[in-house]
Design a protein around this motif. Structure first.
Motif, PDB file in Angstrom:
ATOM      1  N   HIS A  44       0.857  -1.181   0.000  1.00  0.00           N
ATOM      2  CA  HIS A  44       0.000   0.000   0.000  1.00  0.00           C
ATOM      3  C   HIS A  44       0.897   1.236   0.000  1.00  0.00           C
ATOM      4  O   HIS A  44       1.947   1.248   0.645  1.00  0.00           O
ATOM      5  N   TYR A  45       0.464   2.278  -0.696  1.00  0.00           N
ATOM      6  CA  TYR A  45       1.273   3.485  -0.784  1.00  0.00           C
ATOM      7  C   TYR A  45       0.458   4.715  -0.408  1.00  0.00           C
ATOM      8  O   TYR A  45      -0.708   4.851  -0.799  1.00  0.00           O
ATOM      9  N   LEU A  46       1.100   5.605   0.347  1.00  0.00           N
ATOM     10  CA  LEU A  46       0.504   6.888   0.724  1.00  0.00           C
ATOM     11  C   LEU A  46       1.477   8.002   0.384  1.00  0.00           C
ATOM     12  O   LEU A  46       2.683   7.842   0.547  1.00  0.00           O
ATOM     13  N   THR A  47       0.954   9.142  -0.075  1.00  0.00           N
ATOM     14  CA  THR A  47       1.807  10.314  -0.261  1.00  0.00           C
ATOM     15  C   THR A  47       1.669  11.294   0.895  1.00  0.00           C
ATOM     16  O   THR A  47       2.423  12.260   0.993  1.00  0.00           O
ATOM     17  N   SER A  48       0.714  11.038   1.780  1.00  0.00           N
ATOM     18  CA  SER A  48       0.473  11.923   2.916  1.00  0.00           C
ATOM     19  C   SER A  48      -0.150  11.134   4.054  1.00  0.00           C
ATOM     20  O   SER A  48      -0.810  10.104   3.831  1.00  0.00           O
ATOM     21  N   LEU A  49       0.041  11.627   5.266  1.00  0.00           N
ATOM     22  CA  LEU A  49      -0.599  11.032   6.443  1.00  0.00           C
ATOM     23  C   LEU A  49      -1.945  11.669   6.750  1.00  0.00           C
ATOM     24  O   LEU A  49      -2.619  11.271   7.697  1.00  0.00           O
ATOM     25  N   ASP A  50      -2.357  12.637   5.919  1.00  0.00           N
ATOM     26  CA  ASP A  50      -3.573  13.401   6.200  1.00  0.00           C
ATOM     27  C   ASP A  50      -4.835  12.550   6.161  1.00  0.00           C
ATOM     28  O   ASP A  50      -5.847  12.904   6.779  1.00  0.00           O
ATOM     29  N   GLU A  91       6.973  14.306  13.990  1.00  0.00           N
ATOM     30  CA  GLU A  91       5.957  14.953  14.823  1.00  0.00           C
ATOM     31  C   GLU A  91       4.557  14.472  14.450  1.00  0.00           C
ATOM     32  O   GLU A  91       3.734  14.187  15.324  1.00  0.00           O
ATOM     33  N   ARG A  92       4.285  14.347  13.144  1.00  0.00           N
ATOM     34  CA  ARG A  92       2.948  13.915  12.704  1.00  0.00           C
ATOM     35  C   ARG A  92       2.700  12.450  13.051  1.00  0.00           C
ATOM     36  O   ARG A  92       1.594  12.089  13.491  1.00  0.00           O
ATOM     37  N   LEU A  93       3.687  11.604  12.893  1.00  0.00           N
ATOM     38  CA  LEU A  93       3.532  10.200  13.267  1.00  0.00           C
ATOM     39  C   LEU A  93       3.217  10.063  14.751  1.00  0.00           C
ATOM     40  O   LEU A  93       2.347   9.279  15.153  1.00  0.00           O
ATOM     41  N   VAL A  94       3.917  10.829  15.565  1.00  0.00           N
ATOM     42  CA  VAL A  94       3.688  10.793  17.013  1.00  0.00           C
ATOM     43  C   VAL A  94       2.273  11.252  17.342  1.00  0.00           C
ATOM     44  O   VAL A  94       1.580  10.647  18.177  1.00  0.00           O
ATOM     45  N   GLN A  95       1.800  12.305  16.696  1.00  0.00           N
ATOM     46  CA  GLN A  95       0.435  12.785  16.925  1.00  0.00           C
ATOM     47  C   GLN A  95      -0.586  11.706  16.601  1.00  0.00           C
ATOM     48  O   GLN A  95      -1.561  11.504  17.353  1.00  0.00           O
ATOM     49  N   LEU A  96      -0.365  10.979  15.519  1.00  0.00           N
ATOM     50  CA  LEU A  96      -1.296   9.927  15.116  1.00  0.00           C
ATOM     51  C   LEU A  96      -1.236   8.728  16.068  1.00  0.00           C
ATOM     52  O   LEU A  96      -2.246   8.082  16.333  1.00  0.00           O
ATOM     53  N   ILE A  97      -0.044   8.422  16.565  1.00  0.00           N
ATOM     54  CA  ILE A  97       0.076   7.350  17.553  1.00  0.00           C
ATOM     55  C   ILE A  97      -0.669   7.729  18.831  1.00  0.00           C
ATOM     56  O   ILE A  97      -1.419   6.932  19.400  1.00  0.00           O
ATOM     57  N   LEU A 139      20.238  18.727  15.429  1.00  0.00           N
ATOM     58  CA  LEU A 139      19.317  18.034  14.523  1.00  0.00           C
ATOM     59  C   LEU A 139      18.783  16.752  15.155  1.00  0.00           C
ATOM     60  O   LEU A 139      17.575  16.519  15.206  1.00  0.00           O
ATOM     61  N   CYS A 140      19.704  15.919  15.642  1.00  0.00           N
ATOM     62  CA  CYS A 140      19.313  14.617  16.193  1.00  0.00           C
ATOM     63  C   CYS A 140      18.598  14.747  17.536  1.00  0.00           C
ATOM     64  O   CYS A 140      17.682  13.974  17.821  1.00  0.00           O
ATOM     65  N   ALA A 141      19.002  15.716  18.345  1.00  0.00           N
ATOM     66  CA  ALA A 141      18.393  15.869  19.666  1.00  0.00           C
ATOM     67  C   ALA A 141      16.906  16.175  19.552  1.00  0.00           C
ATOM     68  O   ALA A 141      16.075  15.575  20.255  1.00  0.00           O
ATOM     69  N   LYS A 142      16.549  17.090  18.674  1.00  0.00           N
ATOM     70  CA  LYS A 142      15.126  17.398  18.515  1.00  0.00           C
ATOM     71  C   LYS A 142      14.387  16.249  17.856  1.00  0.00           C
ATOM     72  O   LYS A 142      13.257  15.927  18.222  1.00  0.00           O
ATOM     73  N   TRP A 143      15.007  15.621  16.876  1.00  0.00           N
ATOM     74  CA  TRP A 143      14.435  14.463  16.185  1.00  0.00           C
ATOM     75  C   TRP A 143      14.085  13.367  17.202  1.00  0.00           C
ATOM     76  O   TRP A 143      12.982  12.817  17.187  1.00  0.00           O
ATOM     77  N   GLU A 144      15.016  13.087  18.087  1.00  0.00           N
ATOM     78  CA  GLU A 144      14.793  12.064  19.109  1.00  0.00           C
ATOM     79  C   GLU A 144      13.745  12.500  20.125  1.00  0.00           C
ATOM     80  O   GLU A 144      12.904  11.697  20.560  1.00  0.00           O
ATOM     81  N   SER A 145      13.806  13.756  20.525  1.00  0.00           N
ATOM     82  CA  SER A 145      12.847  14.267  21.499  1.00  0.00           C
ATOM     83  C   SER A 145      11.418  14.133  20.991  1.00  0.00           C
ATOM     84  O   SER A 145      10.509  13.753  21.743  1.00  0.00           O
ATOM     85  N   LEU A 146      11.210  14.426  19.718  1.00  0.00           N
ATOM     86  CA  LEU A 146       9.875  14.285  19.125  1.00  0.00           C
ATOM     87  C   LEU A 146       9.437  12.825  19.143  1.00  0.00           C
ATOM     88  O   LEU A 146       8.304  12.509  19.500  1.00  0.00           O
ATOM     89  N   ALA A 147      10.333  11.924  18.751  1.00  0.00           N
ATOM     90  CA  ALA A 147       9.992  10.502  18.682  1.00  0.00           C
ATOM     91  C   ALA A 147       9.645   9.933  20.054  1.00  0.00           C
ATOM     92  O   ALA A 147       8.715   9.125  20.189  1.00  0.00           O
TER      93      ALA A 147
END
Length: 298
Positions: A44-50, A91-97, A139-147
């Motif tokens: 399955h393919y998606l171009t957006s999480l919307d 950030e969007r993946l986390v919101q959906l989780i 870069l990585c610190a914020k990336w990890e913090s969001l996850a």
């Protein structure tokens, strides 16, 4: 399993897709035609999480999306693109989780050993705290913090601080191969800086290990147990290609060519996978000579 994966067309993601054969996979991609051409029509393919309200239908979410960090010189604009390509989708993946009632069992999110910044010859495991604050760390610190915000009693979060991925198909070695094959390859600067690497096979099998081991969560260095100096790395690569290793790239030339990004090659990081090994993972390629030999023989 039902799996959602971002960055599936990349080096690591495409090999994960092969390892996940037989599972129900959804791919988030900016270009469905290109992704299908590389990964096939069976997914399955998606171009957006919307279109999604939550991620309750998935057992596993793997987030490997991101603008290649060495694709272009680090202008202010390029830095923002690198950041946005990682932070926004995470950030969007986390919101959906967080929005679901029965969220995924595990959320695996990418990061890099750049989190530690330049460290010389200090031995670095996941508990190392003397971080050098520079762009790669920020870069990585914020990336990890969001996850990490996806973590809950229902969802465990595993973050991959990845080193140089060894593969004959793509990645760092693909860029190095031509000059070395021409007999023009060699160390950078003094060559004493450490390079922390991981074979692609261990990268994929390590991720599968985290999924299977329900006790695994938190930060994991995805590097082989025996990092080597740039001198050793270049020498072993040349040996695997049956070529000399006599030329040396001065640091100032690399800095002139790459600007700030040159710190990734000039400054060392001696990173070890303490937590991954403690969790029971056994490396297929723990040492560099056997890793390089595998690329020649396969």
């Amino acid at each position: 399993m039902k799996i959602l994966i971002t960055g599936a067309s990349g080096l690591i993601g495409s090999h994960l897709m092969t390892a996940f054969a037989g599972n129900d996979i959804t791919v988030l991609t900016r270009n469905i035609a290109n992704a299908k051409n590389k990964l096939g029509d069976a997914h399955h393919y998606l171009t957006s999480l919307d279109s999604l309200n939550n991620l309750d239908e998935f057992d596993v979410v793997i987030n490997l999306a991101g603008e290649p960090i060495v694709a272009k010189r680090w202008s202010d604009h390029q830095k923002r693109e690198i950041e946005k390509s990682r932070w926004l989708v995470t950030e969007r993946l986390v919101q959906l989780i967080q929005a679901g009632k029965t969220p995924p069992n595990i959320f695996i999110s990418g990061s890099a050993i750049g989190f530690y910044g330049k460290q010389g010859d200090h031995v670095i495991d996941e508990d190392f705290i003397a971080i050098h604050d520079e762009f790669s760390h920020q870069l990585c610190a914020k990336w990890e913090s969001l996850a990490k915000q996806a973590e809950s009693p229902q969802t465990r979060v595993c973050i991959l601080r990845t080193g140089i991925v060894i593969s004959k198909e793509d990645g760092a070695l693909a860029k190095m191969r031509l000059p070395f094959k021409m007999g023009l390859g060699g160390p950078i600067g003094k060559g004493s800086q450490y390079m922390s690497w991981i074979h692609l096979e261990d990268m994929v099998k390590g991720i599968l290990h985290l999924i299977k081991q329900s006790s695994c969560q938190g930060i994991y260095n995805f590097t082989a147990p025996f990092p080597v100096t740039n001198n050793e790395f270049c020498r072993e690569f040349a040996v695997s290609l049956k070529r000399p290793c006599v030329f040396r790239m001065p640091s100032f030339v690399m800095q002139s060519l790459m600007g700030e990004m040159s710190t990734l090659l000039i400054d060392g990081q001696r990173v070890i996978p303490k937590r991954l090994q403690a969790s029971g993972y056994e490396f297929v390629y723990p040492e560099l000579p056997m890793a390089f030999r595998s690329l020649v023989s396969n």
